[in-house]
Scaffold this motif. Structure first.
Motif, short mmCIF file in Angstrom:
data_model
loop_
_atom_site.label_atom_id
_atom_site.label_comp_id
_atom_site.label_asym_id
_atom_site.label_seq_id
_atom_site.Cartn_x
_atom_site.Cartn_y
_atom_site.Cartn_z
N UNK A 17 93.81 28.51 15.80
CA UNK A 17 95.22 28.14 15.78
C UNK A 17 95.41 26.93 14.88
N UNK A 18 96.24 27.10 13.85
CA UNK A 18 96.50 26.02 12.91
C UNK A 18 97.76 25.24 13.29
N UNK A 19 97.80 24.01 12.81
CA UNK A 19 98.99 23.18 12.96
C UNK A 19 99.01 22.15 11.84
N UNK A 20 100.16 21.52 11.66
CA UNK A 20 100.25 20.42 10.71
C UNK A 20 100.99 20.71 9.44
N UNK A 21 101.40 21.95 9.24
CA UNK A 21 102.15 22.28 8.03
C UNK A 21 103.55 21.69 8.07
N UNK A 22 104.24 21.84 6.94
CA UNK A 22 105.60 21.34 6.88
C UNK A 22 106.08 21.20 5.45
N UNK A 23 107.21 20.51 5.31
CA UNK A 23 107.81 20.27 4.01
C UNK A 23 107.49 18.84 3.58
N UNK A 24 107.00 18.69 2.36
CA UNK A 24 106.64 17.37 1.85
C UNK A 24 107.02 17.29 0.38
N UNK A 25 107.35 16.09 -0.07
CA UNK A 25 107.69 15.89 -1.47
C UNK A 25 106.43 15.86 -2.33
N UNK A 26 106.56 16.19 -3.60
CA UNK A 26 105.40 16.07 -4.50
C UNK A 26 104.81 14.66 -4.45
N UNK A 27 103.49 14.60 -4.42
CA UNK A 27 102.79 13.33 -4.29
C UNK A 27 102.53 12.93 -2.85
N UNK A 46 101.48 13.69 1.37
CA UNK A 46 100.26 14.09 2.07
C UNK A 46 100.59 14.86 3.34
N UNK A 47 99.68 15.72 3.72
CA UNK A 47 99.71 16.42 4.99
C UNK A 47 98.29 16.57 5.50
N UNK A 48 98.17 16.67 6.80
CA UNK A 48 96.87 16.94 7.42
C UNK A 48 96.99 18.17 8.29
N UNK A 49 96.24 19.20 7.93
CA UNK A 49 96.21 20.42 8.72
C UNK A 49 95.06 20.36 9.71
N UNK A 50 95.28 20.98 10.87
CA UNK A 50 94.24 21.08 11.89
C UNK A 50 94.11 22.54 12.31
N UNK A 51 92.90 22.92 12.68
CA UNK A 51 92.64 24.27 13.19
C UNK A 51 91.69 24.13 14.37
N UNK A 52 92.15 24.59 15.53
CA UNK A 52 91.36 24.53 16.74
C UNK A 52 90.88 25.92 17.10
N UNK A 53 89.59 26.03 17.35
CA UNK A 53 89.01 27.28 17.82
C UNK A 53 88.93 27.26 19.34
N UNK A 54 89.42 28.32 19.97
CA UNK A 54 89.39 28.38 21.42
C UNK A 54 88.71 29.66 21.87
N UNK A 55 88.25 29.64 23.12
CA UNK A 55 87.54 30.79 23.67
C UNK A 55 86.16 30.37 24.13
N UNK A 56 85.37 31.34 24.50
CA UNK A 56 84.02 31.07 25.00
C UNK A 56 83.07 30.97 23.80
N UNK A 57 83.05 29.79 23.20
CA UNK A 57 82.36 29.58 21.93
C UNK A 57 81.07 28.79 22.12
N UNK A 58 80.00 29.31 21.55
CA UNK A 58 78.73 28.59 21.55
C UNK A 58 78.57 27.78 20.27
N UNK A 59 78.84 28.45 19.13
CA UNK A 59 78.67 27.73 17.87
C UNK A 59 79.49 28.39 16.76
N UNK A 60 79.83 27.54 15.79
CA UNK A 60 80.53 28.00 14.59
C UNK A 60 79.84 27.34 13.40
N UNK A 61 79.24 28.13 12.55
CA UNK A 61 78.51 27.55 11.43
C UNK A 61 79.47 27.13 10.31
N UNK A 62 80.31 28.04 9.90
CA UNK A 62 81.18 27.80 8.75
C UNK A 62 82.65 27.91 9.15
N UNK A 63 83.43 26.95 8.72
CA UNK A 63 84.89 27.02 8.87
C UNK A 63 85.50 26.69 7.53
#
Length: 121
Positions: A5-15, A17-34
């Motif tokens: 699930x991603x969050x953090x998008x929006x409208x921004x002027x040229x120049x 900044x924004x910070x996007x986040x992505x949270x993985x949920x569920x019965x997770x042991x490991x994630x090598x690559x994101x």
């Protein structure tokens, strides 16, 4: 079932900044690559950045402006986007090619639904 699930998008002027986040949920042991992909209207989806362990990879178009990082304890990946340009406008999707679950199985080709980033004055 694993979800991204991603969050953090929006409208921004040229120049700006924004910070996007992505949270993985569920019965997770490991994630090598994101990673983060983006898709602009009428264009193909393209890789923006990925992270495997401590190794990062960036598209040439975002090098020096975007930074990918992760917090393994929170099962979260971030994309810090600075000096945004109108051509960065797109839907940004979080992605992981393989997630290992607590059951010992693997879930492949995991995508989030995306978050819209619009760069405009």
């Amino acid at each position: 079932q694993v979800q991204l699930v991603e969050s953090g998008g929006g409208l921004v002027q040229p120049g700006g900044s924004l910070r996007l986040s992505c949270v993985a949920s569920g019965s997770i042991l490991s994630i090598a690559t994101m990673g983060w992909y983006r898709q602009a209207p009428g264009k193909q989806r393209e890789l923006v950045a990925s992270i495997t362990g401590g190794m990062t990879n960036y598209a040439d178009s975002v090098k020096g402006r975007f930074t990918i990082s992760r917090d393994n304890a929170k099962k979260t990946v971030y994309l810090q986007m600075n000096n945004l340009k109108p051509e960065d406008t797109a839907v940004y999707h979080c992605y992981s090619p393989r997630i290992v679950t607590m059951r010992g199985t693997s879930e492949y080709d995991n995508w989030g639904q995306g978050t819209q980033v619009t760069v405009s004055s």
